[in-house]
Design a protein around this motif. Sequence first.
Motif, PDB file in Angstrom:
ATOM      1  N   ALA A 393       0.827  -1.204   0.000  1.00  0.00           N
ATOM      2  CA  ALA A 393       0.000   0.000   0.000  1.00  0.00           C
ATOM      3  C   ALA A 393       0.858   1.250   0.000  1.00  0.00           C
ATOM      4  CB  ALA A 393      -0.921  -0.015   1.224  1.00  0.00           C
ATOM      5  N   ALA A 394       1.973   1.214   0.743  1.00  0.00           N
ATOM      6  CA  ALA A 394       2.858   2.381   0.810  1.00  0.00           C
ATOM      7  C   ALA A 394       3.491   2.671  -0.551  1.00  0.00           C
ATOM      8  CB  ALA A 394       3.943   2.145   1.861  1.00  0.00           C
ATOM      9  N   ALA A 395       3.933   1.629  -1.235  1.00  0.00           N
ATOM     10  CA  ALA A 395       4.573   1.819  -2.543  1.00  0.00           C
ATOM     11  C   ALA A 395       3.594   2.388  -3.567  1.00  0.00           C
ATOM     12  CB  ALA A 395       5.147   0.488  -3.036  1.00  0.00           C
ATOM     13  N   SER A 396       2.319   1.995  -3.458  1.00  0.00           N
ATOM     14  CA  SER A 396       1.317   2.536  -4.374  1.00  0.00           C
ATOM     15  C   SER A 396       1.140   4.036  -4.185  1.00  0.00           C
ATOM     16  CB  SER A 396      -0.026   1.830  -4.161  1.00  0.00           C
ATOM     17  OG  SER A 396       0.069   0.462  -4.494  1.00  0.00           O
ATOM     18  N   LEU A 397       1.017   4.462  -2.926  1.00  0.00           N
ATOM     19  CA  LEU A 397       0.869   5.895  -2.655  1.00  0.00           C
ATOM     20  C   LEU A 397       2.123   6.663  -3.049  1.00  0.00           C
ATOM     21  CD1 LEU A 397      -0.983   6.196   0.791  1.00  0.00           C
ATOM     22  CD2 LEU A 397      -1.745   7.040  -1.426  1.00  0.00           C
ATOM     23  N   TYR A 398       3.268   6.096  -2.735  1.00  0.00           N
ATOM     24  CA  TYR A 398       4.546   6.747  -3.052  1.00  0.00           C
ATOM     25  C   TYR A 398       4.689   6.914  -4.567  1.00  0.00           C
ATOM     26  CZ  TYR A 398       9.535   7.767  -2.328  1.00  0.00           C
ATOM     27  OH  TYR A 398      10.771   8.363  -2.276  1.00  0.00           O
ATOM     28  N   GLY A 399       4.329   5.878  -5.304  1.00  0.00           N
ATOM     29  CA  GLY A 399       4.375   5.961  -6.762  1.00  0.00           C
ATOM     30  C   GLY A 399       3.377   6.961  -7.308  1.00  0.00           C
ATOM     31  N   LEU A 400       2.204   7.054  -6.659  1.00  0.00           N
ATOM     32  CA  LEU A 400       1.191   8.011  -7.101  1.00  0.00           C
ATOM     33  C   LEU A 400       1.696   9.441  -6.964  1.00  0.00           C
ATOM     34  CD1 LEU A 400      -1.688   8.816  -7.932  1.00  0.00           C
ATOM     35  CD2 LEU A 400      -2.340   8.617  -5.519  1.00  0.00           C
ATOM     36  N   PHE A 401       2.282   9.776  -5.815  1.00  0.00           N
ATOM     37  CA  PHE A 401       2.799  11.132  -5.619  1.00  0.00           C
ATOM     38  C   PHE A 401       3.937  11.433  -6.591  1.00  0.00           C
ATOM     39  CE2 PHE A 401       0.397  10.920  -1.724  1.00  0.00           C
ATOM     40  CZ  PHE A 401       0.068  12.242  -1.454  1.00  0.00           C
ATOM     41  N   ARG A 402       4.791  10.450  -6.829  1.00  0.00           N
ATOM     42  CA  ARG A 402       5.893  10.651  -7.790  1.00  0.00           C
ATOM     43  C   ARG A 402       5.335  10.894  -9.189  1.00  0.00           C
ATOM     44  NH1 ARG A 402       8.525   5.904  -7.166  1.00  0.00           N
ATOM     45  NH2 ARG A 402       7.269   4.971  -8.808  1.00  0.00           N
ATOM     46  N   ASN A 403       4.350  10.119  -9.586  1.00  0.00           N
ATOM     47  CA  ASN A 403       3.769  10.246 -10.914  1.00  0.00           C
ATOM     48  C   ASN A 403       3.050  11.588 -11.092  1.00  0.00           C
ATOM     49  OD1 ASN A 403       3.085   8.811 -13.484  1.00  0.00           O
ATOM     50  ND2 ASN A 403       1.012   9.197 -12.766  1.00  0.00           N
ATOM     51  N   LEU A 404       2.292  11.998 -10.067  1.00  0.00           N
ATOM     52  CA  LEU A 404       1.591  13.275 -10.143  1.00  0.00           C
ATOM     53  C   LEU A 404       2.564  14.445 -10.187  1.00  0.00           C
ATOM     54  CD1 LEU A 404      -1.408  12.778  -7.669  1.00  0.00           C
ATOM     55  CD2 LEU A 404      -1.489  12.884 -10.161  1.00  0.00           C
ATOM     56  N   GLY A 405       3.627  14.369  -9.390  1.00  0.00           N
ATOM     57  CA  GLY A 405       4.628  15.438  -9.410  1.00  0.00           C
ATOM     58  C   GLY A 405       5.253  15.603 -10.780  1.00  0.00           C
ATOM     59  N   SER A 406       5.595  14.484 -11.407  1.00  0.00           N
ATOM     60  CA  SER A 406       6.196  14.533 -12.744  1.00  0.00           C
ATOM     61  C   SER A 406       5.242  15.145 -13.759  1.00  0.00           C
ATOM     62  CB  SER A 406       6.584  13.115 -13.192  1.00  0.00           C
ATOM     63  OG  SER A 406       7.422  12.494 -12.249  1.00  0.00           O
ATOM     64  N   ALA A 407       3.986  14.679 -13.748  1.00  0.00           N
ATOM     65  CA  ALA A 407       3.012  15.153 -14.731  1.00  0.00           C
ATOM     66  C   ALA A 407       2.690  16.630 -14.538  1.00  0.00           C
ATOM     67  CB  ALA A 407       1.731  14.322 -14.631  1.00  0.00           C
ATOM     68  N   ILE A 408       2.508  17.041 -13.289  1.00  0.00           N
ATOM     69  CA  ILE A 408       2.169  18.441 -13.025  1.00  0.00           C
ATOM     70  C   ILE A 408       3.349  19.349 -13.329  1.00  0.00           C
ATOM     71  CG2 ILE A 408       1.555  20.081 -11.195  1.00  0.00           C
ATOM     72  CD1 ILE A 408      -0.132  17.851  -9.950  1.00  0.00           C
TER      73      ILE A 408
END
Length: 511
Positions: A393-408
């Motif tokens: 669960a932690a890796a999913s959230l961590y990946g989500l924040f990384r992905n959103l940061g890159s896209a934004i």
Amino acid sequence: MPQRNNIWLIAAAAIIAPFMEVLDTSIANVALPYIAGNLSSSVDEAVWVLTSYLVANAIVLPVSGWISGRIGRKRFYLTSVVLFTLGSLLCGFAPNLPVLILFRVLQGLGGGGLQPTTQAILADVFPKERIASAFTMYSVVIVLAPTLGPILGGWLSDNWGWRWIFFLNIPFGIVAYFLNRELQPETERVRLAADSIDYFGLLGIALGLGCLEYVLDRGERADWFASPVIMACAIVSGVALVLLVFHELYRSRHPILQLRMLSNRNFALANGMIFFTYFARYASTALLPEFTHGMLGYTATDSGLVLSPGSFVLLLFLPLTTWLMKRVDHRLLIASGLTVTTVAFYKLSHLSLDVDYGAIVRLRILESSGVALFLTPVSVLAFSQLKSGKNDAAASLYGLFRNLGSAIGISVVNTMLVRSVQVHRTYLAGSLTAGSPRVIERFAHASAWLRMSGGDSHSTAAVRALGLINEQLNRQATLMTYMDCFRLLMGVSVCLIPVAFFFVTRARSKP
């Protein structure tokens, strides 16, 4: 826990597929003109090849931890590899653009869970004292693949055809499947009744993150909120995400997104920091090739190669960071790395049109060396205070924040490059009048040069001279906009430096 002599084999096997998945987020960019021409579509229509992949990826990424818990991490990982490889094969044989887009969705659905699942595997199979080395290896995937993507995509498209950017994944996918089937350990599954599945959470993620990724990827091309489609998607995304957060925190008995994990200080700080550091890193990665190509006249290949030395230096620095982490406070390493990137962005914000290739490469190397100092410590601290069994669960959230940061990050600087140029041009034009001595001098020199070199008549030379002055005005306005973008990234890095000292570095007292 696997035998210690096997953990490096498990890590190497697990990293193959996510490396190819990250590569695919950038490898198709340079092939768009080839795809559009071959499939009888416009480049703007071909952009859906990128958008469809990113949207599918964004939807699966945050739910990967939940799916891993339901069906088992190993089964989910292998299923993802199969879908990604099958999608790649079908993309390579796609007869037209709609079919290609459909298969890119399949490829994105398969690839979305590979990054967080791999990170969870590393966090589980490696002992605490060696986890820094594991995350260093994983960082190679995140750093090297996006840099190699445009270069490799251009070479394959030029020499073998655009379909080979997809066929390239097939042998690696096959190898990754069989290696992980043999090496990866099984994990326990949490069985839920059908009425316990968080359907509202699934719908919220699909609508909220899918529409958000669409808005970020297509917004600038569609003139943002002047487009009814972008406006509608933004509203749907905003409402869906607000309801999703409320539902996951207060309503769901078995939430898909474990948002309460953000109450852990280290995990919350790491997610915030990875969001903003990837915001800056990917924005910089987008800006430098555009600057060298559009402002300095470099070829597309040379513009891409500007990034390569920095990425390879980063790979050399990552093992050094692992060594330093055994001897230096992790917080100090993070603060030092952010300071180095701040200096790099400061120097990039003072670029001129006379800058040479070597100077830009050196600044990219400086930025990359800073990233190498903080990337692994942040990842290690993110998982250091979590209870056992929470890594998926932690890796999913961590990946989500990384992905959103890159896209934004990419979306913000692309928008600035379009909108701020007009502001700077208006400001510069306001200081130029017909009676200005500088304007008169430039106009006279340009007219004389055109008459002497091109044999233009007096009236023709005058018109062309005004055109040259206007072109110079546009170039200076664009240069000032690039400087603004790098100042923004510098500000982001500066603000993150004190945050590094709020991490907790002592070990948890409870398992």
